[in-house]
Design a protein around this motif. Sequence first.
Motif, PDB file in Angstrom:
ATOM      1  N   LEU A 183       2.039   0.310  -7.899  1.00 43.95           N
ATOM      2  CA  LEU A 183       3.337   0.981  -7.829  1.00 43.95           C
ATOM      3  C   LEU A 183       4.518   0.063  -8.105  1.00 43.95           C
ATOM      4  CD1 LEU A 183       2.838   3.350  -4.763  1.00 43.95           C
ATOM      5  CD2 LEU A 183       2.487   3.812  -7.189  1.00 43.95           C
ATOM      6  N   ARG A 184       4.348  -1.239  -7.910  1.00 49.83           N
ATOM      7  CA  ARG A 184       5.453  -2.157  -8.160  1.00 49.83           C
ATOM      8  C   ARG A 184       4.893  -3.557  -8.356  1.00 49.83           C
ATOM      9  NH1 ARG A 184       9.407  -3.365  -3.399  1.00 49.83           N
ATOM     10  NH2 ARG A 184       9.710  -5.145  -4.761  1.00 49.83           N
ATOM     11  N   ASP A 185       5.770  -4.504  -8.706  1.00 53.56           N
ATOM     12  CA  ASP A 185       5.330  -5.871  -8.953  1.00 53.56           C
ATOM     13  C   ASP A 185       4.739  -6.485  -7.688  1.00 53.56           C
ATOM     14  OD1 ASP A 185       6.228  -5.656 -11.526  1.00 53.56           O
ATOM     15  OD2 ASP A 185       8.213  -6.516 -11.084  1.00 53.56           O
ATOM     16  N   ARG A 186       3.916  -7.507  -7.882  1.00 55.74           N
ATOM     17  CA  ARG A 186       3.271  -8.168  -6.754  1.00 55.74           C
ATOM     18  C   ARG A 186       4.306  -8.821  -5.852  1.00 55.74           C
ATOM     19  NH1 ARG A 186      -2.062  -8.247  -7.116  1.00 55.74           N
ATOM     20  NH2 ARG A 186      -2.387  -9.998  -5.716  1.00 55.74           N
ATOM     21  N   VAL A 212     -11.420 -12.886  16.889  1.00 58.72           N
ATOM     22  CA  VAL A 212     -12.773 -13.133  16.385  1.00 58.72           C
ATOM     23  C   VAL A 212     -12.922 -12.831  14.895  1.00 58.72           C
ATOM     24  CG1 VAL A 212     -13.878 -12.816  18.621  1.00 58.72           C
ATOM     25  CG2 VAL A 212     -13.491 -10.823  17.151  1.00 58.72           C
ATOM     26  N   SER A 213     -11.950 -12.163  14.291  1.00 59.05           N
ATOM     27  CA  SER A 213     -12.041 -11.888  12.859  1.00 59.05           C
ATOM     28  C   SER A 213     -10.656 -11.602  12.291  1.00 59.05           C
ATOM     29  CB  SER A 213     -12.968 -10.690  12.586  1.00 59.05           C
ATOM     30  OG  SER A 213     -12.426  -9.497  13.131  1.00 59.05           O
ATOM     31  N   THR A 214     -10.478 -11.961  11.035  1.00 63.00           N
ATOM     32  CA  THR A 214      -9.258 -11.628  10.295  1.00 63.00           C
ATOM     33  C   THR A 214      -9.673 -11.255   8.872  1.00 63.00           C
ATOM     34  OG1 THR A 214      -8.907 -13.918   9.604  1.00 63.00           O
ATOM     35  CG2 THR A 214      -7.826 -13.220  11.639  1.00 63.00           C
ATOM     36  N   LYS A 215      -9.053 -10.223   8.323  1.00 58.97           N
ATOM     37  CA  LYS A 215      -9.390  -9.795   6.964  1.00 58.97           C
ATOM     38  C   LYS A 215      -8.179  -9.123   6.345  1.00 58.97           C
ATOM     39  CE  LYS A 215     -12.673  -9.336   3.789  1.00 58.97           C
ATOM     40  NZ  LYS A 215     -13.425 -10.477   3.230  1.00 58.97           N
ATOM     41  N   LEU A 216      -7.869  -9.499   5.126  1.00 58.67           N
ATOM     42  CA  LEU A 216      -6.787  -8.859   4.388  1.00 58.67           C
ATOM     43  C   LEU A 216      -7.382  -7.792   3.480  1.00 58.67           C
ATOM     44  CD1 LEU A 216      -3.732  -8.877   3.712  1.00 58.67           C
ATOM     45  CD2 LEU A 216      -4.268 -10.475   1.858  1.00 58.67           C
ATOM     46  N   ALA A 217      -6.940  -6.540   3.650  1.00 57.21           N
ATOM     47  CA  ALA A 217      -7.465  -5.434   2.847  1.00 57.21           C
ATOM     48  C   ALA A 217      -6.383  -4.377   2.701  1.00 57.21           C
ATOM     49  CB  ALA A 217      -8.708  -4.830   3.502  1.00 57.21           C
ATOM     50  N   TYR A 218      -6.548  -3.520   1.691  1.00 59.09           N
ATOM     51  CA  TYR A 218      -5.596  -2.430   1.515  1.00 59.09           C
ATOM     52  C   TYR A 218      -5.898  -1.324   2.518  1.00 59.09           C
ATOM     53  CZ  TYR A 218      -3.620  -4.461  -2.665  1.00 59.09           C
ATOM     54  OH  TYR A 218      -2.955  -5.298  -3.535  1.00 59.09           O
ATOM     55  N   SER A 219      -4.846  -0.826   3.139  1.00 61.09           N
ATOM     56  CA  SER A 219      -4.970   0.172   4.201  1.00 61.09           C
ATOM     57  C   SER A 219      -4.146   1.418   3.865  1.00 61.09           C
ATOM     58  CB  SER A 219      -4.470  -0.424   5.528  1.00 61.09           C
ATOM     59  OG  SER A 219      -4.569   0.503   6.583  1.00 61.09           O
ATOM     60  N   TYR A 220      -4.598   2.552   4.343  1.00 64.11           N
ATOM     61  CA  TYR A 220      -3.854   3.805   4.137  1.00 64.11           C
ATOM     62  C   TYR A 220      -2.438   3.683   4.680  1.00 64.11           C
ATOM     63  CZ  TYR A 220      -2.281   8.588   4.998  1.00 64.11           C
ATOM     64  OH  TYR A 220      -1.533   9.735   5.051  1.00 64.11           O
ATOM     65  N   LEU A 221      -1.468   4.153   3.887  1.00 61.94           N
ATOM     66  CA  LEU A 221      -0.078   4.165   4.343  1.00 61.94           C
ATOM     67  C   LEU A 221       0.449   5.586   4.471  1.00 61.94           C
ATOM     68  CD1 LEU A 221       2.429   2.481   5.074  1.00 61.94           C
ATOM     69  CD2 LEU A 221       3.086   2.571   2.646  1.00 61.94           C
ATOM     70  N   LEU A 222       0.340   6.382   3.387  1.00 56.40           N
ATOM     71  CA  LEU A 222       0.854   7.750   3.423  1.00 56.40           C
ATOM     72  C   LEU A 222       0.348   8.535   2.213  1.00 56.40           C
ATOM     73  CD1 LEU A 222       3.334   7.873   1.086  1.00 56.40           C
ATOM     74  CD2 LEU A 222       4.505   6.530   2.809  1.00 56.40           C
ATOM     75  N   ASP A 223       0.511   9.860   2.296  1.00 57.34           N
ATOM     76  CA  ASP A 223       0.232  10.751   1.175  1.00 57.34           C
ATOM     77  C   ASP A 223       1.569  11.242   0.621  1.00 57.34           C
ATOM     78  OD1 ASP A 223      -2.678  10.870   1.175  1.00 57.34           O
ATOM     79  OD2 ASP A 223      -2.476  11.881   3.106  1.00 57.34           O
ATOM     80  N   ALA A 224       1.695  11.204  -0.698  1.00 54.26           N
ATOM     81  CA  ALA A 224       2.959  11.624  -1.314  1.00 54.26           C
ATOM     82  C   ALA A 224       2.708  12.182  -2.701  1.00 54.26           C
ATOM     83  CB  ALA A 224       3.930  10.446  -1.390  1.00 54.26           C
ATOM     84  N   LYS A 225       3.144  13.414  -2.943  1.00 54.19           N
ATOM     85  CA  LYS A 225       3.080  14.054  -4.257  1.00 54.19           C
ATOM     86  C   LYS A 225       1.682  14.003  -4.860  1.00 54.19           C
ATOM     87  CE  LYS A 225       7.954  13.099  -5.272  1.00 54.19           C
ATOM     88  NZ  LYS A 225       8.917  12.474  -6.214  1.00 54.19           N
ATOM     89  N   GLY A 226       0.687  14.310  -4.045  1.00 54.48           N
ATOM     90  CA  GLY A 226      -0.679  14.364  -4.533  1.00 54.48           C
ATOM     91  C   GLY A 226      -1.380  13.025  -4.641  1.00 54.48           C
ATOM     92  N   SER A 227      -0.723  11.955  -4.238  1.00 57.16           N
ATOM     93  CA  SER A 227      -1.312  10.617  -4.287  1.00 57.16           C
ATOM     94  C   SER A 227      -1.434  10.031  -2.888  1.00 57.16           C
ATOM     95  CB  SER A 227      -0.461   9.680  -5.156  1.00 57.16           C
ATOM     96  OG  SER A 227      -0.438  10.114  -6.496  1.00 57.16           O
ATOM     97  N   THR A 228      -2.401   9.156  -2.724  1.00 53.86           N
ATOM     98  CA  THR A 228      -2.555   8.407  -1.484  1.00 53.86           C
ATOM     99  C   THR A 228      -2.092   6.979  -1.730  1.00 53.86           C
ATOM    100  OG1 THR A 228      -4.438   9.751  -0.788  1.00 53.86           O
ATOM    101  CG2 THR A 228      -4.164   7.619   0.279  1.00 53.86           C
ATOM    102  N   VAL A 229      -1.171   6.494  -0.906  1.00 55.06           N
ATOM    103  CA  VAL A 229      -0.587   5.175  -1.083  1.00 55.06           C
ATOM    104  C   VAL A 229      -1.217   4.194  -0.103  1.00 55.06           C
ATOM    105  CG1 VAL A 229       1.549   3.824  -1.064  1.00 55.06           C
ATOM    106  CG2 VAL A 229       1.581   6.213  -1.850  1.00 55.06           C
ATOM    107  N   TYR A 230      -1.545   3.006  -0.623  1.00 51.98           N
ATOM    108  CA  TYR A 230      -2.154   1.953   0.189  1.00 51.98           C
ATOM    109  C   TYR A 230      -1.258   0.722   0.217  1.00 51.98           C
ATOM    110  CZ  TYR A 230      -6.353   4.802  -0.271  1.00 51.98           C
ATOM    111  OH  TYR A 230      -7.247   5.849  -0.230  1.00 51.98           O
ATOM    112  N   VAL A 231      -1.329   0.003   1.323  1.00 50.76           N
ATOM    113  CA  VAL A 231      -0.515  -1.191   1.497  1.00 50.76           C
ATOM    114  C   VAL A 231      -1.423  -2.329   1.979  1.00 50.76           C
ATOM    115  CG1 VAL A 231       0.051  -0.670   3.920  1.00 50.76           C
ATOM    116  CG2 VAL A 231       1.599  -2.095   2.569  1.00 50.76           C
ATOM    117  N   PRO A 232      -1.172  -3.573   1.566  1.00 56.32           N
ATOM    118  CA  PRO A 232      -1.962  -4.686   2.097  1.00 56.32           C
ATOM    119  C   PRO A 232      -1.734  -4.836   3.597  1.00 56.32           C
ATOM    120  CG  PRO A 232      -0.698  -5.353   0.160  1.00 56.32           C
ATOM    121  CD  PRO A 232      -0.178  -4.026   0.573  1.00 56.32           C
TER     122      PRO A 232
END
Length: 265
Positions: A183-186, A212-232
């Motif tokens: 959706l936008r630049d890094r 005990v653990s750490t992991k960076l992954a994309y997570s659900y943020l919101l639904d908008a205009k038929g799309s699902t948006v993910y955020v790190p």
Amino acid sequence: MDFRRIEWIFLVVFVGLNIFLGISFFQAQQVDLATTKSGDAATITDITRDQIKLPHLSKQTPEGDYLASQANTALSAAHSKLVKQQVSISEGDYQELQASLDTPITLKKSQQIRQLTTFVKDSIYHGSEYEYAPALSSDERVVFAQHPKAGLIYDRRAAVTLHVVDDRLVSYSQTYLAKLSVLRDRLNLMSEQDAVITLYRDNDIPNNSAIVSTKLAYSYLLDAKGSTVYVPAWYIGVKNRATGNVTVKRVNAITRTVMKNRNDN
């Protein structure tokens, strides 16, 4: 009056003022940086004082971006490719494939994850795109998260969930994201250490616990205009050392805020 001389005086004053402002700005940045580092160091000391055990935490700041996906019917092609399984596909906001094995697979305790990893790669549609997600798994519900080129995704729309009963793999469910759009630049993200500090300052890490653990992954943020948006997001596993229970917390790696848990997986 010598106007040329006046021009030179103004020029010298202008250059001097710019140098002064530049030095002041640089010094202010250094003070802010030093204050932040000092504050973080003090917080780490407070964490240790509260008997919270920490692993080595990286201070490196990775990069990430917002992603978006749309519903797809990619799993419809799985019927003709899967063998020795009874397969059905449910339709809703997203497709979900449900499969029951004709012959359950017996698992060895010491090799369970290796066996399940091999099964996912060899016997599941697009199985090579998934990887084991311990933070989302339990003894009877082992989750493999989809990992396309855009990055690892922790969400119910992008997962294989294996059902284990009495040390036997009997069935599984699968969801799949076919396309992802940036959706936008890094952007520069918060570091692993910053994520833990944010949780602590938000009172989400109790005393006498351990990270005990750490992991960076994309997570659900919101639904908008038929799309699902993910955020790190940083997924942080917090273990209560008294009970042994582990709770996974999420921190938005862009906005640096704690995300409330959802039943995504």
